[in-house]
Design an enzyme around this catalytic site. Structure first.
Site, mmCIF file in Angstrom:
data_model
loop_
_atom_site.group_PDB
_atom_site.id
_atom_site.type_symbol
_atom_site.label_atom_id
_atom_site.label_comp_id
_atom_site.label_asym_id
_atom_site.label_seq_id
_atom_site.Cartn_x
_atom_site.Cartn_y
_atom_site.Cartn_z
ATOM 1 N N SER A 160 -4.557 -5.462 2.912
ATOM 2 C CA SER A 160 -3.797 -5.347 1.678
ATOM 3 C C SER A 160 -3.775 -6.632 0.845
ATOM 4 O O SER A 160 -3.514 -6.574 -0.346
ATOM 5 C CB SER A 160 -2.370 -4.904 1.983
ATOM 6 O OG SER A 160 -1.757 -5.777 2.908
ATOM 7 N N HIS B 160 -4.077 1.339 1.639
ATOM 8 C CA HIS B 160 -4.885 0.951 0.476
ATOM 9 C C HIS B 160 -6.253 1.618 0.456
ATOM 10 O O HIS B 160 -7.056 1.343 -0.437
ATOM 11 C CB HIS B 160 -5.034 -0.567 0.409
ATOM 12 C CG HIS B 160 -3.790 -1.242 -0.074
ATOM 13 N ND1 HIS B 160 -3.417 -1.249 -1.405
ATOM 14 C CD2 HIS B 160 -2.813 -1.891 0.595
ATOM 15 C CE1 HIS B 160 -2.265 -1.893 -1.524
ATOM 16 N NE2 HIS B 160 -1.879 -2.284 -0.329
ATOM 17 N N LYS C 132 1.043 4.750 -3.181
ATOM 18 C CA LYS C 132 0.109 3.907 -3.922
ATOM 19 C C LYS C 132 -0.782 4.777 -4.797
ATOM 20 O O LYS C 132 -0.336 5.236 -5.835
ATOM 21 C CB LYS C 132 -0.636 3.010 -2.947
ATOM 22 C CG LYS C 132 0.319 1.937 -2.446
ATOM 23 C CD LYS C 132 -0.157 1.098 -1.317
ATOM 24 C CE LYS C 132 0.936 0.089 -0.975
ATOM 25 N NZ LYS C 132 0.893 -0.349 0.404
HETATM 26 C C1 LIG Z 1 2.110 -0.645 1.133
HETATM 27 C C2 LIG Z 1 1.711 -0.565 2.558
HETATM 28 C C3 LIG Z 1 2.483 0.152 3.488
HETATM 29 C C4 LIG Z 1 3.792 0.758 3.119
HETATM 30 O O1 LIG Z 1 3.659 1.910 2.381
HETATM 31 P P1 LIG Z 1 4.887 2.457 1.507
HETATM 32 O O2 LIG Z 1 4.563 3.875 1.307
HETATM 33 O O3 LIG Z 1 4.942 1.634 0.276
HETATM 34 O O4 LIG Z 1 6.128 2.273 2.359
HETATM 35 C C5 LIG Z 1 2.020 0.261 4.780
HETATM 36 N N1 LIG Z 1 0.863 -0.322 5.161
HETATM 37 C C6 LIG Z 1 0.103 -1.039 4.291
HETATM 38 C C7 LIG Z 1 -1.172 -1.635 4.766
HETATM 39 C C8 LIG Z 1 0.513 -1.178 2.968
HETATM 40 O O5 LIG Z 1 -0.227 -1.902 2.127
#
Ligand SMILES: *Cc1c(COP(=O)(O)O)cnc(C)c1O
Length: 396
Positions: free
Chosen positions: A187, A215, A246
């Site tokens: 990320s 991601h 996302k």
């Molecule tokens: C953003 C993210 C999460 C969390 O996801 P949300 O739905 O925003 O709680 C988990 N793992 C990774 C690698 C992320 O980048």
């Protein structure tokens, strides 16, 4: 107010400020998009995870409206005590088809999907083997588990180092179960995990694999089905986590895997058991978002066109994008103070991009993280590129 607590908190904040690690969120005054108004200023937004522009896609918004009219705004309870509506079930069925897995279980966030699933699938007889750059929510999930996992005990491998992973697998054969866990797309660096090798090693040493595709969801694979699809590893990744927050533009996380895994998580996934279900409009909006992803190739094409253009333009201008392979494009700075100075200068130029500093990344590895998306026009990216160049010239 307890004076001891108040003064401790004040001291902690001051320490963060002294170390250039203190954050103040800026406030978005428009929908999340390529160009937004924030803190009263029009800026190009390079910090959003709204990869495909689905957060305010008309079909997705319309589906949410209809769902509110039919179902109201809240589910009223946790999933297993009357909070599961047919729209939640429909979303899980759609996601399972999309992912080519037997079953999917949705959690209210990707974070809770990690913190609920990881501790549920291991015991004190097991070990968790992690990439050193795994996301904070994986790390928290791992810490909540009874398994062995510590770096100091040798269970964390250097980033993407497959020889190191194999050594750990050779040294941990006395454990009952062994889980390898990795981000699919990292990320903060934007590089892709070597999933084919991880899966081969897992099969060779009888371990199982969990991949966090937060991601990669909507970004890699067929119609954005993630890294398992990207590498054609269908049926060989035991636990896939996807996010709905996302690229899918709404909120939530899910676990895709076998039917028995889902069954177990319904019974032992603590956030599933003890936290209220998504509002029905969330599930309905997500179904509409999936419809767009499966039927309209245009957003993903624009995402990747913009990504390729942006990376090439930055590299040509002499910026170091740290080997990123996905839309997540870090611009390497190093020093925390300098990165934050760059963030401020970009803001003055009308570009919102964040300095990512310790503890999100290692000390001395600060960067400006940029995220081109389907929501950006060519003009937005040109504008941002000129801002990056001017800021570099001004600060050097
Ligand atoms: C953003 C993210 C999460 C969390 O996801 P949300 O739905 O925003 O709680 C988990 N793992 C990774 C690698 C992320 O980048």
């Amino acid at each position: 107010m307890n004076a001891r607590l108040q003064s401790w908190l004040g001291d902690q904040i001051q320490t963060l400020k002294d170390q250039n690690l203190y954050k103040v969120p800026k406030i978005l005054e428009t929908a999340a998009g390529g160009r937004v108004r924030m803190n009263g200023k029009e800026v190009v937004n390079l910090a959003s995870n709204n990869y495909l522009g689905l957060a305010n896609h008309p079909n997705v918004v319309a589906a949410a409206h209809e769902a509110i009219d039919r179902w109201g705004v809240g589910a009223g309870a946790v999933r297993w005590i009357g909070g599961t509506m047919s729209v939640h079930e429909e979303l899980e069925e759609r996601l399972a088809k999309f992912k080519h897995t037997e079953a999917v279980l949705v959690f209210t966030g990707g974070f809770t999907a990690n913190s609920g699933t990881i501790p549920a699938v291991v015991t004190d007889k097991d070990v968790i083997i992690s990439d050193e750059l795994n996301h904070a929510s994986i790390i928290d999930g791992v810490r909540l588990s009874a398994a062995k996992y510590k770096k100091s005990e040798g269970y964390v491998y250097p980033h993407k180092d497959m020889e190191a992973l194999e050594k750990i697998l050779q040294n941990t054969q006395s454990f009952e179960k062994r889980m390898i866990i990795t981000d699919g797309v990292f990320s903060m660096d934007g590089d892709i995990a070597p999933l084919p090798t991880i899966v081969e090693l897992a099969e060779k040493y009888d371990a199982f694999v969990m991949v966090d595709d937060a991601h990669a969801s909507g970004v890699l694979g067929k119609n954005g089905a993630g890294s398992t699809s990207h590498f054609n590893l269908y049926g060989r990744v035991d636990i896939q986590l996807g996010t709905l927050s996302k690229a899918l533009g709404v909120v939530g996380g899910y676990i895709a895997g076998s039917a028995v895994l889902k069954d177990w998580l319904i019974n032992r996934g603590r956030p599933y058991l003890f936290s209220t279900a998504h509002p029905p409009m969330v599930a309905a909006a997500l179904i509409a978002a999936l419809d767009v992803m499966e039927n309209d190739p245009e957003p993903m094409r624009r995402l990747w066109d913009n990504t390729r253009w942006w990376k090439a333009a930055l590299n040509e201008a002499g910026f170091d994008t740290m080997g990123s392979e996905t839309p997540i494009t870090p611009v390497y700075v190093g020093d925390e103070g300098k990165a934050q100075e760059m963030e401020r200068a970009l803001w003055e130029e009308g570009v919102y991009a964040l300095a990512i500093v310790f503890p999100t990344v290692g000390r001395g590895k600060a960067r400006i993280r940029t995220m081109p998306s389907a929501a950006h026009t060519q003009a937005d990216l040109e504008f941002a590129l000129q801002a990056f160049k001017r800021v570099r010239d001004r600060l050097s």
